[in-house]
Motif scaffolding. Sequence first.
Motif: not given
Length: 770
Positions: A96-101, A103-104, A164-165
């Motif tokens: 769900k990384k895109d959904e929660i935004g 970054m790390m 890590l973005d």
Amino acid sequence: MIYQILKNEHKYARLVKNREEYLALRNSHENLENLAKARAGDEKAKAKLVQFAYNLGVLSGSALAGCKSIGSYFFHDVDCYDAEQSAAMAQQILAKKDEIGLMMLEQSASGGWHLVCKRTPGTTILENQVRIASILQIEMDTNAHDLQRVVYSTSGSSDDLLYLDDTLFDEPMTEQECEAEYVRLKDRERKGEEQVPAGAKKARKHYKPWTEFLATDNRTNRSDSAAENPTEEKILKSCIPLQKEFRGIAYSDIIAEWWRQNDGLPQEGERNVKLYQLAVNLRAICDNNRDLLLQMMPRLGLGDDEVRSIVDSACKESPKGISKAMNNVLDSLQQEVKPNSDSDDSTPPVMPVRLPKLINLLTKNTPNQYKAAVAHAVFPPLGTHLKEVEFEYTDYVLHEATLMNCLMAHTGAGKGCIDEPIRHIMADIKARDAENTRREAEWKKDCQKKGANKDKLMRPAGLVIQEIDPDMTKPALVTRMDEAEGHFVYVKLNEIDLFEQLKGQTGKQHFQLMCLAFDPGAEFGQTRIGTQSVTARPKCRFNWNACTTIQKGRRFFSRVLTDGPISRINFCTIPEMEIGAEQPIYGKYDAAFDAELKPYIDNLTSAHGVVDCPQAFKLARKLQEECAEFARLSQDETYWNLSHRAIVIAWLKACVLYVANGCQWEKSIEAFIRWSLQYDLWCKMQFFGADIEAANSLGERIANRGPRNLLELLPDEFTLDDARRVRKQQGKDEQKTIFMIRNWMNRNYVIQNSEFSFEKSYKYKSKNNK
């Protein structure tokens, strides 16, 4: 943005500019060395890990204190308790990384997870943490939303740093915008405009915000953004009002935990099947009541008629009992015991869900109602495996693992539940004892052949026999202690009055033995003139388990209520079962169980000398302060007196677990030991508290009760007369009211408004607003 936190006189922030610099800090030799120590339980090493901050905006200076600039990202902490759960959480977060935004994502030193996510503009850190926790359905800590939150790092390896973005190294807002956003958000907090459930404003370590949202037909407290978020919409539709409970647990919590343990919320094509499975398992705790079950059931986008059809199908047959899957859910929802909670309830503190590995092993075959008793009773036999091992207490006195346990429960309660775990713990000692018992028997036989006074054979050396017969005289016990070569002797008594064999001429020798065993360095023995008599004074190393009914136990200790034995013994009990309850089913204690147990036993038997356990030492200090604070608030002298040695007992248990675990500390030990202490004190106050108080005052016996927080019984603003009245209601001396209030004022629990009126302090209200 990412800031490294450094310290000279004060903490200050240094901007980390890029991935290379960030990884270099995480992978430095010093940081990796401290990380290895921290994961082995070294708290001092953890404090030396490289520290970062992720909530800050563009800073005009470097000082961390007083910073008033918030950034576009925020930090979110997730606790975790075992490797399997940790791996599942990581997958859940990354999915769900895109959904929660996201970054790390990094694994923390303790095995949990650190997340850095995008903050929704115009919303506070707490609002965003509630949003993330609700989407992931992972517990959050409501105390971790401060702007200056500092985070201990781990390594830069792919095992620790999973995601890590690089955008995280930049800040889209200007310095002025970051400061203006900070002002707006502080004003939002001050006006109470944050869109979060009421529970998010209270101090909670394991908070589940999704369980506090109302169903879709009651959205008064929802934010507009929540209605536009399809994932939150799905979560909200799955929740129900909180006022409906089963055994004190909200049905909404039960349903949320059910989804968590059963692969999450169902997808569109599996809703009917998953809802039917949920209904089948809920019916037993809804008494097969269709109307109640229909009210409790989430809709997940289905209409009322569809859900009613599912409920009708599930209730066609009466439930045979609560299913194993539902019991697992209920077990998981039992809250960890609160330190120093009032002990006035008729039920003891609830055992933590997450247990130290050894305790989890020793209780895994035990039915739920017996687990607490077994979790206490295993310590005397575990401690018996330690030979001349000492631990330094907070007063710097060295103690050995003297542990004595008495299980007091009603007739037919199932006190035999402790037998098998103890038998398997003592198996290695019993095998060695059998060989030495055989050698002793042969020597006695040879002595008989030689006659009374002719060529008397010397007693063989090395006759270490630790597990003794309960039907034993004092000379025999002294002999066993003398020949133990630094080992403990141990006895398990099915009835505590078997100690009567050792009562001696004074009638209290067995109680003196209990006191001597607990006190460091004490000796137990006798001096006789006769050549055939036993003359020895060995160090008193004596551990034991005993069982008794509550009535018999009270009679047994009635003559020594104020003499010390009760405070030195660890007590436990078994709750009464309902009439007609089903027979409890035990698991198997087989070779596989023994194989799992063996490494822990080996660690205990191989230990030697003074063992330093800094975590247990630190925990003992915390428990002392917690008990002292509750004693000040309850004004209960009996509780206060009993707490001193109860803390020593709890601390010794922590030390035993530490050694058994290969001198490795587990995070779960602290919660377990705190519960163990409160459970022990609850039993002592319930079984003996009133009698001890009566014995001290030479008054009549009063009803069973536990200590009460007297300040809690008073209104926020109260008078001296109010305080006197509360003391009188609780059976305490009214003359000491003013001393009690002065004590509270010294501790900043209350402030004085006038000569005879007082008010609870902000500090006390904040601390207890839970």
